[in-house]
Design a protein around this motif. Structure first.
Motif, PDB file in Angstrom:
ATOM      1  N   PRO A 124      21.188   6.409 -11.505  1.00  0.00           N
ATOM      2  CA  PRO A 124      22.444   7.145 -11.740  1.00  0.00           C
ATOM      3  C   PRO A 124      23.519   6.700 -10.755  1.00  0.00           C
ATOM      4  O   PRO A 124      23.229   6.350  -9.611  1.00  0.00           O
ATOM      5  CB  PRO A 124      22.037   8.611 -11.507  1.00  0.00           C
ATOM      6  N   ARG A 125      24.747   6.698 -11.195  1.00  0.00           N
ATOM      7  CA  ARG A 125      25.860   6.318 -10.335  1.00  0.00           C
ATOM      8  C   ARG A 125      26.233   7.469  -9.411  1.00  0.00           C
ATOM      9  O   ARG A 125      25.900   8.629  -9.674  1.00  0.00           O
ATOM     10  CB  ARG A 125      27.060   5.903 -11.179  1.00  0.00           C
ATOM     11  N   ARG A 153      34.256   1.960 -18.311  1.00  0.00           N
ATOM     12  CA  ARG A 153      33.132   1.991 -17.381  1.00  0.00           C
ATOM     13  C   ARG A 153      33.148   0.757 -16.478  1.00  0.00           C
ATOM     14  O   ARG A 153      33.329  -0.371 -16.925  1.00  0.00           O
ATOM     15  CB  ARG A 153      31.812   2.042 -18.140  1.00  0.00           C
ATOM     16  N   GLY A 154      32.963   1.004 -15.191  1.00  0.00           N
ATOM     17  CA  GLY A 154      32.869  -0.078 -14.224  1.00  0.00           C
ATOM     18  C   GLY A 154      34.179  -0.592 -13.688  1.00  0.00           C
ATOM     19  O   GLY A 154      34.205  -1.606 -12.984  1.00  0.00           O
ATOM     20  N   THR A 155      35.286   0.084 -13.985  1.00  0.00           N
ATOM     21  CA  THR A 155      36.587  -0.382 -13.492  1.00  0.00           C
ATOM     22  C   THR A 155      36.804  -0.012 -12.021  1.00  0.00           C
ATOM     23  O   THR A 155      37.343  -0.795 -11.255  1.00  0.00           O
ATOM     24  CB  THR A 155      37.740   0.182 -14.338  1.00  0.00           C
ATOM     25  N   PHE A 201      32.866   7.069 -10.655  1.00  0.00           N
ATOM     26  CA  PHE A 201      32.713   7.575 -12.020  1.00  0.00           C
ATOM     27  C   PHE A 201      33.852   7.143 -12.954  1.00  0.00           C
ATOM     28  O   PHE A 201      33.946   7.641 -14.074  1.00  0.00           O
ATOM     29  CB  PHE A 201      32.624   9.098 -12.000  1.00  0.00           C
ATOM     30  N   ASP A 202      34.743   6.260 -12.487  1.00  0.00           N
ATOM     31  CA  ASP A 202      35.827   5.728 -13.333  1.00  0.00           C
ATOM     32  C   ASP A 202      36.732   6.828 -13.873  1.00  0.00           C
ATOM     33  O   ASP A 202      37.088   6.836 -15.059  1.00  0.00           O
ATOM     34  CB  ASP A 202      35.243   4.909 -14.493  1.00  0.00           C
ATOM     35  N   LEU A 203      37.125   7.731 -13.005  1.00  0.00           N
ATOM     36  CA  LEU A 203      37.919   8.888 -13.415  1.00  0.00           C
ATOM     37  C   LEU A 203      39.221   8.983 -12.640  1.00  0.00           C
ATOM     38  O   LEU A 203      39.280   8.666 -11.446  1.00  0.00           O
ATOM     39  CB  LEU A 203      37.142  10.190 -13.178  1.00  0.00           C
ATOM     40  N   VAL A 204      40.268   9.439 -13.330  1.00  0.00           N
ATOM     41  CA  VAL A 204      41.446   9.999 -12.679  1.00  0.00           C
ATOM     42  C   VAL A 204      41.420  11.480 -13.031  1.00  0.00           C
ATOM     43  O   VAL A 204      41.473  11.851 -14.207  1.00  0.00           O
ATOM     44  CB  VAL A 204      42.745   9.340 -13.158  1.00  0.00           C
ATOM     45  N   PRO A 217      26.787   7.803 -19.945  1.00  0.00           N
ATOM     46  CA  PRO A 217      25.339   7.930 -19.793  1.00  0.00           C
ATOM     47  C   PRO A 217      24.786   6.788 -18.947  1.00  0.00           C
ATOM     48  O   PRO A 217      25.345   5.685 -18.911  1.00  0.00           O
ATOM     49  CB  PRO A 217      24.825   7.844 -21.236  1.00  0.00           C
ATOM     50  N   THR A 218      23.695   7.061 -18.236  1.00  0.00           N
ATOM     51  CA  THR A 218      23.059   6.042 -17.416  1.00  0.00           C
ATOM     52  C   THR A 218      22.164   5.165 -18.288  1.00  0.00           C
ATOM     53  O   THR A 218      21.276   5.675 -18.968  1.00  0.00           O
ATOM     54  CB  THR A 218      22.200   6.691 -16.310  1.00  0.00           C
ATOM     55  N   PRO A 219      22.418   3.854 -18.310  1.00  0.00           N
ATOM     56  CA  PRO A 219      21.574   2.969 -19.124  1.00  0.00           C
ATOM     57  C   PRO A 219      20.111   3.054 -18.715  1.00  0.00           C
ATOM     58  O   PRO A 219      19.788   3.301 -17.545  1.00  0.00           O
ATOM     59  CB  PRO A 219      22.148   1.576 -18.835  1.00  0.00           C
TER      60      PRO A 219
END
Length: 366
Positions: free
Chosen positions: A167-168, A213-215, A190-193, A160-162
């Motif tokens: 939005p990212r 989040r944020g990696t 989006f920190d996804l594989v 979720p967006t703080p």
């Protein structure tokens, strides 16, 4: 003479490369030297290069134009276009070719698109085939048809967006073909594989692995053990993913990319594997260092091994070739050759450095 193709940024990406370059390693008087030989194919900002597995064909991501194009060898140091450039997406930054040479996956940083192309028998890229069902819906119900119906489904932010934050954005950054025919892609934004299956003319999402989040997962390498290693641009880590018997992937371990890495200062770029599979190499833009990591167990864990100067400024890409690590320095306009310890795999001193215009990728030439 050992030869390499060199990708780089041109005028449209604030660089001085004039196309795909040609680099040679010349042996003489007991030592080898790197030499930039000039332009092999004039084209705008070929920032990433990929090789066909069996043909003398090279694929280039034309990042500024948002296009991909195939090139065939036309001489020892020259390439010619094999068909026209095809539309991909905003800031296409990475290409991956299937092991049998029938499919190419383009990852687009700017808009997050992941695009699949077919590859013909001679290596040329096959334009996207329209989805007949989508075209019929557009004709009957006035729906807007996609420009490229081989696009994969867009990613959604799993977090979720703080409150108070914007939005990212999705930023697809690389792809790897997995054993069994599936495909993994990273979404740095989006920190996804994301794990895909090829279906029809496109890609169908199978499942996703959500990283912290944020990696910022950037690039990946497939280990011979079947584990998938992922380097993160924002958190300076290397994550290892493992697959279960049902084909699902999950996080197995994580480690820092370098003991001196500073988040927000250092930004890992590429991840490369030694020939014996025992050592991973990543380079940190910022401190301009190369970090070697030892692969432990059956490939499920990784730990820092050694650190060395990259010999360049802003090491954007590197590869292991015959006991040497070649590193492309985007901002220094140089390519460095770093010796690797034969026993441990640790990087040692810089053997040689050659000038090259805004280099962003290095690819061994057949």
């Amino acid at each position: 003479m050992t030869r390499f193709w060199v990708g780089g940024y041109g005028d449209d990406m604030q660089g001085d490369a004039e196309g795909i370059g040609f680099l040679s390693v010349d042996e003489g008087r007991g030592a080898s030297t790197l030499t930039y030989r000039g332009v092999a194919a004039p084209v705008a900002s070929p920032s990433w290069l990929a090789q066909h597995p069996s043909l003398d064909v090279v694929y280039a991501a034309l990042e500024g134009a948002g296009e991909v194009q195939a090139f065939a060898r036309s001489g020892e140091s020259s390439l010619h276009p094999l068909g026209p450039a095809l539309a991909a997406g905003d800031s296409v930054c990475h290409l991956a070719v299937s092991p049998v040479g029938r499919m190419l996956i383009a990852s687009c940083y700017g808009d997050g698109r992941v695009v699949r192309y077919g590859i013909a028998d001679d290596g040329r890229l096959v334009p996207a085939a329209p989805d007949k069902a989508a075209a019929l819906r557009a004709a009957l119900f006035g729906e807007e048809a996609s420009e490229n119906e081989t696009d994969a489904a867009a990613a959604s932010d799993p977090y979720p967006t703080p409150a108070g934050d914007e939005p990212r954005d999705s930023h697809a950054h690389s792809a790897v073909f997995l054993p069994g025919g599936r495909i993994a892609t990273t979404d740095l934004g989006f920190d996804l594989v994301r794990i895909w299956r090829a279906s029809g003319t496109g890609l169908t999402i199978d499942h996703e692995v959500v990283l912290p989040r944020g990696t910022g997962p950037r690039h990946m390498v497939m280990h011979p053990s079947g584990h998938l290693h992922v380097v993160t641009e924002y958190s300076c880590e290397v994550f290892t993913l493992a697959s279960a018997r049902d084909g699902s992937w999950s996080l197995a371990s994580a480690t820092t990319a370098s003991p001196i890495a500073q988040v927000g200062v250092d930004f890992p770029a590429e991840l490369a594997l030694s020939r014996d599979g025992q050592t991973l190499y990543t380079a940190l833009r910022g401190s301009n260092t190369v970090s070697a990591l030892r692969v432990r167990g059956s490939g499920e864990t990784v730990e820092p091994l050694a650190l060395a100067d990259s010999g360049v400024d802003w090491p954007r890409h590197h590869l292991v070739h015959e006991g040497v690590l070649l590193v492309a320095g985007q901002r220094s306009g140089t390519v460095a050759a770093i010796d690797l310890d034969e026993r441990t795999g640790a990087p040692r001193e810089v053997r040689h450095t050659a000038s090259a215009p805004t280099p962003t990728a290095i690819l061994p030439a057949r």
